[in-house]
Design a protein around this motif. Sequence first.
Motif, mmCIF file in Angstrom:
data_model
loop_
_atom_site.group_PDB
_atom_site.id
_atom_site.type_symbol
_atom_site.label_atom_id
_atom_site.label_comp_id
_atom_site.label_asym_id
_atom_site.label_seq_id
_atom_site.Cartn_x
_atom_site.Cartn_y
_atom_site.Cartn_z
ATOM 1 N N LYS A 15 20.585 -21.763 -10.935
ATOM 2 C CA LYS A 15 21.275 -21.963 -9.657
ATOM 3 C C LYS A 15 20.327 -21.914 -8.459
ATOM 4 N N ARG A 16 19.413 -20.923 -8.501
ATOM 5 C CA ARG A 16 18.610 -20.755 -7.288
ATOM 6 C C ARG A 16 17.200 -20.297 -7.631
ATOM 7 N N LYS A 17 16.374 -20.351 -6.599
ATOM 8 C CA LYS A 17 14.998 -19.881 -6.725
ATOM 9 C C LYS A 17 14.865 -18.611 -5.902
ATOM 10 N N VAL A 18 14.276 -17.567 -6.488
ATOM 11 C CA VAL A 18 14.067 -16.346 -5.715
ATOM 12 C C VAL A 18 12.567 -16.106 -5.592
ATOM 13 N N GLU A 19 12.108 -16.062 -4.387
ATOM 14 C CA GLU A 19 10.693 -15.742 -4.172
ATOM 15 C C GLU A 19 10.578 -14.236 -4.088
ATOM 16 N N ALA A 20 10.344 -13.585 -5.213
ATOM 17 C CA ALA A 20 10.361 -12.125 -5.265
ATOM 18 C C ALA A 20 9.085 -11.542 -4.661
ATOM 19 N N ILE A 21 7.945 -12.225 -4.877
ATOM 20 C CA ILE A 21 6.659 -11.779 -4.311
ATOM 21 C C ILE A 21 5.986 -12.987 -3.666
ATOM 22 N N LYS A 22 5.576 -12.781 -2.425
ATOM 23 C CA LYS A 22 4.989 -13.909 -1.686
ATOM 24 C C LYS A 22 3.558 -13.588 -1.282
ATOM 25 N N ASN A 23 2.646 -14.318 -1.841
ATOM 26 C CA ASN A 23 1.243 -14.275 -1.438
ATOM 27 C C ASN A 23 0.708 -12.863 -1.148
ATOM 28 N N VAL A 24 0.712 -12.048 -2.167
ATOM 29 C CA VAL A 24 0.274 -10.658 -1.989
ATOM 30 C C VAL A 24 -1.198 -10.516 -2.384
ATOM 31 N N ASN A 25 -1.961 -9.830 -1.542
ATOM 32 C CA ASN A 25 -3.357 -9.511 -1.842
ATOM 33 C C ASN A 25 -3.516 -8.005 -1.784
ATOM 34 N N LEU A 26 -3.911 -7.417 -2.897
ATOM 35 C CA LEU A 26 -4.077 -5.962 -2.909
ATOM 36 C C LEU A 26 -5.278 -5.600 -3.784
ATOM 37 N N THR A 27 -5.954 -4.530 -3.395
ATOM 38 C CA THR A 27 -7.055 -4.036 -4.212
ATOM 39 C C THR A 27 -6.819 -2.555 -4.504
ATOM 40 N N PHE A 28 -7.036 -2.153 -5.731
ATOM 41 C CA PHE A 28 -6.865 -0.742 -6.094
ATOM 42 C C PHE A 28 -8.153 -0.195 -6.670
ATOM 43 N N GLU A 29 -8.466 1.025 -6.276
ATOM 44 C CA GLU A 29 -9.640 1.684 -6.849
ATOM 45 C C GLU A 29 -9.203 2.410 -8.127
ATOM 46 N N GLU A 30 -10.116 3.136 -8.739
ATOM 47 C CA GLU A 30 -9.747 3.639 -10.064
ATOM 48 C C GLU A 30 -9.032 4.973 -10.070
ATOM 49 N N LYS A 31 -8.853 5.551 -8.913
ATOM 50 C CA LYS A 31 -8.001 6.729 -8.890
ATOM 51 C C LYS A 31 -7.200 6.754 -7.610
ATOM 52 N N GLY A 32 -6.273 7.678 -7.541
ATOM 53 C CA GLY A 32 -5.467 7.787 -6.340
ATOM 54 C C GLY A 32 -3.988 7.594 -6.619
ATOM 55 N N PHE A 33 -3.203 8.089 -5.703
ATOM 56 C CA PHE A 33 -1.748 8.022 -5.813
ATOM 57 C C PHE A 33 -1.258 6.957 -4.841
ATOM 58 N N ILE A 34 -0.799 5.845 -5.358
ATOM 59 C CA ILE A 34 -0.324 4.748 -4.512
ATOM 60 C C ILE A 34 1.194 4.735 -4.568
ATOM 61 N N LEU A 35 1.799 4.681 -3.422
ATOM 62 C CA LEU A 35 3.256 4.620 -3.366
ATOM 63 C C LEU A 35 3.657 3.234 -2.894
ATOM 64 N N ILE A 36 4.527 2.606 -3.652
ATOM 65 C CA ILE A 36 5.067 1.320 -3.212
ATOM 66 C C ILE A 36 6.511 1.560 -2.816
ATOM 67 N N SER A 37 6.818 1.260 -1.562
ATOM 68 C CA SER A 37 8.182 1.506 -1.109
ATOM 69 C C SER A 37 8.771 0.224 -0.553
ATOM 70 N N GLY A 38 10.018 0.298 -0.208
ATOM 71 C CA GLY A 38 10.705 -0.880 0.313
ATOM 72 C C GLY A 38 12.162 -0.827 -0.075
ATOM 73 N N GLU A 39 12.930 -1.687 0.596
ATOM 74 C CA GLU A 39 14.359 -1.723 0.321
ATOM 75 C C GLU A 39 14.607 -2.229 -1.100
ATOM 76 N N SER A 40 15.792 -1.991 -1.543
ATOM 77 C CA SER A 40 16.175 -2.546 -2.842
ATOM 78 C C SER A 40 16.131 -4.074 -2.760
ATOM 79 N N GLY A 41 15.534 -4.689 -3.727
ATOM 80 C CA GLY A 41 15.422 -6.144 -3.738
ATOM 81 C C GLY A 41 14.199 -6.668 -3.009
ATOM 82 N N SER A 42 13.364 -5.780 -2.524
ATOM 83 C CA SER A 42 12.193 -6.233 -1.760
ATOM 84 C C SER A 42 11.052 -6.691 -2.671
ATOM 85 N N GLY A 43 11.199 -6.444 -3.968
ATOM 86 C CA GLY A 43 10.181 -6.965 -4.895
ATOM 87 C C GLY A 43 9.294 -5.897 -5.504
#
Length: 630
Positions: A15-43
Amino acid sequence: MLELKNISKTYVNSKRKVEAIKNVNLTFEEKGFILISGESGSGKSTLLGLIAGIIDPSVGEIKYKSKVLQTKKDILDYRVHNIGFIFQEYNLIEDLSIKDNFLLVKSIKNLDKDESDVTSILNKVNLQDVENSLPSELSGGQRQRVAIARALFSDSNIILADEPTGALDEKNAKEILNILKDISKNKLVIVVSHNLSLAEPYADRVIKLSHGEVVKDDTCTQSTYVNNDIEVAESKLRGLDLKYALKIGLKYFRFKTFKLYLSICILIISFVLLFIVTGVMFFNENEAYSAGIKNENIGYLVIDKYEYQNNTYTKEFFTSAEVSIIESGFNHIQPILFGDYLNTSIENSLNDKTFIAEGIAEISEEKAKAYGFNLIGEFPKENEVVITSEVANLLSISVDNFESTSIIIDYDYFKVSGIIEIQTSKDIKASSSDLLDMIIFTNEEYYKACEEESVVTEILVESSNFANINEISDALIKNDSNYVYKFDNIVFNSVLRMRIFVDSIIKIGTCICVIFIVFSLLLLMNFVYSSVLENKRDIKVIKMIGGKNMDIFKIFIIQPLFITLFSLIFAIAGYYIVNSLLNDFIKSEFSLFIPILSLTAPKIIIIIFTILLIVSMTTLIPIMRIRKSK
Ligand code: ADP
Ligand code: MG
């Protein structure tokens, strides 16, 4: 260490197309506590799935330790060796104890760990004495800690957690976050949570998503990253131990009683049919004949010659060339002679009883033995004959008192020196009459004297040479193809009738058998299909801890294999019962004992292996279908 470059993910539905993630650039090092937050449905979950390598990006690339993950294998290796995933729920295999859940990972990943490591890792997440509990006996918080412990146990470099505190109260939630915080001192921990206020105090970095885009990426505390790429020793995947496949697979038998019994019943019937049809297919005339003459102790075989014209057989005489061909293949060959001297009936000199003879044959001790004849009295000397018990009966000659009796052949008197009983089996005697009944047996000299003025109507041979029948038959036909040669004795004729019976069993049996087998396989497929559907969670868990398709196959093949083996045991018993019933039927129908089913143990084993192979392939189909539909 981990880099997402221009990553986008678009879900395309009908029925439809959902763009769940749009052009994301991220870099992670080998340790650390990363929190990903956002509204429900934000991807958030999609992003975590991309990082975990369980969701393929639509656009962009993922780099791990400077290596771009390109092929499916790259991604699988990356996931299996580096990612420890903690879901909000469905983390553990419910049917296995906590300890076994850990050892399952050890088995799949071939980890160099043992049970004491399980205990010490559980202690690290503040769990004591839960090793032998089932997941269902633990609270939500405890289960979540078990899941974290398992991620640690499997030596994952990156711990991903999707809403790990979602189902927990604040106290438990904080405890989980504390543990994750501890772990993040050595490993990369990425936590998804929509509850920013609860998780933020633990985070080294907070990434906020909105409509699939990174809208905020803050470093909270100044973490000191050590940027040295440590090569992780790659564990070699070994594949699931049979022990765990059995443990899990067998548990799936719950709640399936009706379907289970139905499948087993149908399978038993199918396999019995299969054994019977293959059993009769192996029915071999020569073997049956051999069994028949052995069981009935019949030592002779009669060969007849016919001309076949306009659908009728006309009896013909044997030429001397044919006699020598037959002589080359059979022992104790004895041509039966007929001449003018037999045109008048033979009579008992003491009364007026007569009978018409069909031929004369020479009899000696050696030949009588070879043909299995039983002689009462003496072998014939000059002017003596031996008659069959049948002839004795017709001429009212008593078996107990024949010595004083003479019979008249062509005006000559012959003393009866003995009486022959031809068949040993009374059953056969009752069921049919035999040619040889009407033969007069003489000594060698008389027989020789008759030869010149006789024709050869039949040839008597020792039956133990029956294996040569085809060869001799070919040789005879080659000699003169205008004639047909028939080999018969009572057993032989019964075997021919049996062949017709066997052919009809094969025809009808094969049809019914094919229907039943197809139905059984469909039932088994359905069985596996519903089992896979019911246990999708386990598949997910096993995949998350590094299980391959083969491991899943191993688990789901246990049920059909057990059902099949169980049914096979009954089917083999059933086969032997049917076999003995069939043998009884044959005895009454054909008056002789010739086994019609001839399945030997090696043949049964071959059939069983074939069945197991087919069942395995059938199990693959529903598993593949479910994988495709996912
Ligand atoms: P979050 O975890 O932040 O709630 P998700 O990553 O689960 O967000 O979903 C992001 C968007 O993508 C939502 O609009 C959701 O409906 C959609 N989505 C997620 N998974 C699928 C899927 N398998 N098929 C189609 N749409 C999906
Ligand atoms: Mg989500």
